[in-house]
Design a protein around this motif. Sequence first.
Motif, PDB file in Angstrom:
ATOM      1  N   VAL A 198       0.835  -1.205   0.000  1.00 27.43           N
ATOM      2  CA  VAL A 198       0.000   0.000   0.000  1.00 27.43           C
ATOM      3  C   VAL A 198       0.868   1.252   0.000  1.00 27.43           C
ATOM      4  N   SER A 199       2.002   1.214   0.683  1.00 27.82           N
ATOM      5  CA  SER A 199       2.926   2.352   0.686  1.00 27.82           C
ATOM      6  C   SER A 199       3.445   2.633  -0.717  1.00 27.82           C
ATOM      7  N   ILE A 200       3.839   1.570  -1.409  1.00 30.05           N
ATOM      8  CA  ILE A 200       4.366   1.721  -2.766  1.00 30.05           C
ATOM      9  C   ILE A 200       3.281   2.246  -3.706  1.00 30.05           C
ATOM     10  N   MET A 201       2.088   1.656  -3.632  1.00 31.10           N
ATOM     11  CA  MET A 201       0.989   2.094  -4.499  1.00 31.10           C
ATOM     12  C   MET A 201       0.592   3.537  -4.202  1.00 31.10           C
ATOM     13  N   SER A 202       0.634   3.925  -2.940  1.00 27.58           N
ATOM     14  CA  SER A 202       0.313   5.309  -2.581  1.00 27.58           C
ATOM     15  C   SER A 202       1.344   6.265  -3.147  1.00 27.58           C
ATOM     16  N   GLY A 203       2.615   5.850  -3.137  1.00 24.42           N
ATOM     17  CA  GLY A 203       3.665   6.677  -3.720  1.00 24.42           C
ATOM     18  C   GLY A 203       3.504   6.849  -5.215  1.00 24.42           C
ATOM     19  N   TRP A 204       2.946   5.840  -5.868  1.00 24.65           N
ATOM     20  CA  TRP A 204       2.691   5.927  -7.311  1.00 24.65           C
ATOM     21  C   TRP A 204       1.460   6.778  -7.623  1.00 24.65           C
TER      22      TRP A 204
ATOM     23  N   LYS B 134       0.173  -1.752  16.180  1.00 26.42           N
ATOM     24  CA  LYS B 134      -0.230  -0.352  16.356  1.00 26.42           C
ATOM     25  C   LYS B 134       0.817   0.601  15.802  1.00 26.42           C
ATOM     26  N   ALA B 135       2.057   0.129  15.689  1.00 23.39           N
ATOM     27  CA  ALA B 135       3.135   0.964  15.168  1.00 23.39           C
ATOM     28  C   ALA B 135       2.799   1.520  13.792  1.00 23.39           C
ATOM     29  N   ALA B 136       1.978   0.807  13.019  1.00 20.73           N
ATOM     30  CA  ALA B 136       1.620   1.270  11.673  1.00 20.73           C
ATOM     31  C   ALA B 136       0.947   2.632  11.721  1.00 20.73           C
ATOM     32  N   LEU B 137       0.202   2.903  12.783  1.00 16.45           N
ATOM     33  CA  LEU B 137      -0.485   4.199  12.900  1.00 16.45           C
ATOM     34  C   LEU B 137       0.513   5.325  13.147  1.00 16.45           C
ATOM     35  N   ASP B 138       1.588   5.027  13.850  1.00 19.71           N
ATOM     36  CA  ASP B 138       2.620   6.035  14.102  1.00 19.71           C
ATOM     37  C   ASP B 138       3.512   6.251  12.880  1.00 19.71           C
ATOM     38  N   MET B 139       3.552   5.258  11.998  1.00 18.40           N
ATOM     39  CA  MET B 139       4.431   5.321  10.831  1.00 18.40           C
ATOM     40  C   MET B 139       3.757   5.971   9.622  1.00 18.40           C
ATOM     41  N   THR B 140       2.526   6.437   9.808  1.00 22.47           N
ATOM     42  CA  THR B 140       1.780   7.071   8.703  1.00 22.47           C
ATOM     43  C   THR B 140       1.370   8.482   9.129  1.00 22.47           C
ATOM     44  N   PRO B 141       2.338   9.393   9.278  1.00 21.20           N
ATOM     45  CA  PRO B 141       2.048  10.723   9.818  1.00 21.20           C
ATOM     46  C   PRO B 141       1.178  11.582   8.911  1.00 21.20           C
ATOM     47  N   ASN B 142       1.137  11.272   7.615  1.00 15.63           N
ATOM     48  CA  ASN B 142       0.363  12.104   6.679  1.00 15.63           C
ATOM     49  C   ASN B 142      -1.058  11.586   6.456  1.00 15.63           C
ATOM     50  N   LEU B 143      -1.419  10.534   7.176  1.00 17.34           N
ATOM     51  CA  LEU B 143      -2.780  10.022   7.112  1.00 17.34           C
ATOM     52  C   LEU B 143      -3.600  10.698   8.217  1.00 17.34           C
TER      53      LEU B 143
ATOM     54  N   GLY C 250      12.238   2.858   7.952  1.00 21.34           N
ATOM     55  CA  GLY C 250      12.176   3.535   6.667  1.00 21.34           C
ATOM     56  C   GLY C 250      13.258   3.109   5.705  1.00 21.34           C
ATOM     57  N   GLU C 251      13.814   1.907   5.905  1.00 28.16           N
ATOM     58  CA  GLU C 251      14.939   1.436   5.090  1.00 28.16           C
ATOM     59  C   GLU C 251      14.564   0.274   4.181  1.00 28.16           C
ATOM     60  N   MET C 252      13.316  -0.117   4.165  1.00 23.71           N
ATOM     61  CA  MET C 252      12.912  -1.293   3.403  1.00 23.71           C
ATOM     62  C   MET C 252      12.818  -0.989   1.919  1.00 23.71           C
ATOM     63  N   MET C 253      13.262  -1.953   1.112  1.00 27.48           N
ATOM     64  CA  MET C 253      13.165  -1.856  -0.345  1.00 27.48           C
ATOM     65  C   MET C 253      12.411  -3.073  -0.862  1.00 27.48           C
ATOM     66  N   ALA C 254      11.554  -2.856  -1.840  1.00 28.69           N
ATOM     67  CA  ALA C 254      10.864  -3.942  -2.525  1.00 28.69           C
ATOM     68  C   ALA C 254      11.168  -3.787  -4.005  1.00 28.69           C
ATOM     69  N   ARG C 255      11.904  -4.739  -4.542  1.00 28.14           N
ATOM     70  CA  ARG C 255      12.454  -4.560  -5.885  1.00 28.14           C
ATOM     71  C   ARG C 255      13.299  -3.272  -5.887  1.00 28.14           C
ATOM     72  N   TRP C 256      12.941  -2.358  -6.774  1.00 22.48           N
ATOM     73  CA  TRP C 256      13.656  -1.079  -6.838  1.00 22.48           C
ATOM     74  C   TRP C 256      12.885   0.026  -6.116  1.00 22.48           C
ATOM     75  N   ASN C 257      11.803  -0.327  -5.436  1.00 22.84           N
ATOM     76  CA  ASN C 257      10.939   0.675  -4.812  1.00 22.84           C
ATOM     77  C   ASN C 257      11.256   0.859  -3.333  1.00 22.84           C
ATOM     78  N   PRO C 258      11.576   2.077  -2.909  1.00 28.18           N
ATOM     79  CA  PRO C 258      11.692   2.323  -1.474  1.00 28.18           C
ATOM     80  C   PRO C 258      10.301   2.289  -0.835  1.00 28.18           C
ATOM     81  N   VAL C 259      10.200   1.657   0.323  1.00 23.93           N
ATOM     82  CA  VAL C 259       8.919   1.551   1.021  1.00 23.93           C
ATOM     83  C   VAL C 259       8.824   2.680   2.037  1.00 23.93           C
ATOM     84  N   LYS C 260       8.025   3.689   1.706  1.00 20.79           N
ATOM     85  CA  LYS C 260       7.878   4.863   2.571  1.00 20.79           C
ATOM     86  C   LYS C 260       6.425   4.927   3.063  1.00 20.79           C
ATOM     87  N   THR C 261       6.217   4.565   4.306  1.00 20.36           N
ATOM     88  CA  THR C 261       4.854   4.521   4.836  1.00 20.36           C
ATOM     89  C   THR C 261       4.227   5.907   4.953  1.00 20.36           C
TER      90      THR C 261
END
Length: 422
Positions: free
Chosen positions: A186-192, A358-367, A322-333
């Motif tokens: 979802v992070s990658i798709m949101s970035g796109w 619950k950490a997912a809620l803290d990792m999405t500051p722009n939501l 904030g260091e995860m990569m999927a293929r060539w895509n940086p994963v930015k929550t």
Amino acid sequence: MLYHMYEATRMAIMPWRMGAQAVRNTVTAPWSPLSYTPLGKQIDSAAEMFERVTRRYGKPDWGFEKTVIDGKDVAVEEEVVIHRTYCSLVNFKRDTKTKRNDPKLLVVAPVSGHYATLLRGTVETMLPDHDVYVTDWTDCRYVPITADRFNLSDYIDYIIDFLHYLGPNTHVLAVCQPSVPALAAVSIMSGWGDICAPASMTLMGGPIDTRRNPTAVNKLAKEHTIEWFERHVVTVVPPPYPGMGRRVYPGFIQLTNFISMNLDKHMISLNELFDHLVQGDEEEADKKKAFYDEYLAVMDLPAEFYLETVETVFQKHSLPKGEMMARWNPVKTEQITRTAILCVEGELDDISGVGQTKAALDMTPNLPDSMKHYHLQKNVGHYGVFNGGRWRREIAPVVKGFIREHDHELGGKARKVHAIAS
């Protein structure tokens, strides 16, 4: 060699299992005097217990023939809409007479040793109110070595592909381990700016940030290097399986780990099953049998996926850092701005500790905060988060309400009605 030893042991026990079945047939025969005595019932029950605990269980069936909608029985048909090497996307089509505008729900099952049917209770509860699709993963001992490899990035690709197939305004429910790849997808798709990014995402008992309230599972992953895991728990599928030669993390190792974590509880439970069999309490015995038929059915995982998951999720904590990569895509929550997130945790969860999901809620500051929700369920462990009475009575209504609130069609109509009424 580990897998070969397991298979050799299983074959060595085979005559004993056949003997146990022969004992059962003899003891329960109408002409046998023992069949009418308490001793005969105990012998029969003991033989059945031996046969059950030494059996290798295959993939269970989903077993959905109908659901109940508006108080009426509705037939359900299982349909594979997408088939991939490592996963099939299964839709449970409801034979309703009228067109329903129920939300589309993608249930992402874990690749953690058990089959997707472990979520049967989850799907059954959501089925009356949703158009349900499930990721049904393939046992790797049946995947030929000539097939492509499968790692964490492939898992994320599968989720993205399935969401593209389902289209806009789909909802995601990820149980346990897939919370990480689901959040990454979802992070990658949101970035796109992808229009197929889901309307909502429910994460249940997932290891988003295992630095929070670490459990015994998390500590074990930190105590050893990734090379240790590769040497000690990764092995090769033996013949005659189609996947012979493929490197896997065997399901029987994962099952052994699961049982050893709660050995006392399982011993008590199996003792209760024996008592139910002896006493002829068929209803309670059937409940225990159904649980263990599912619990003891395990599948092998791709070695590359298992090792990458251990390293990325449990050792490096790449996603929350904030260091995860999927293929060539940086994963930015922080790129998630339009997908509402619900995090569900169990108070007694000994697999994913309280706070990790619950950490997912803290990792999405722009939501916006209005699109975030957290539910801590009292008095349930890991399994109880997505199965059982408390799931049906207390957790599922929260999940269903959250999905409908943030559905782009149903939620929008509800908000408009509320605004007019105000």
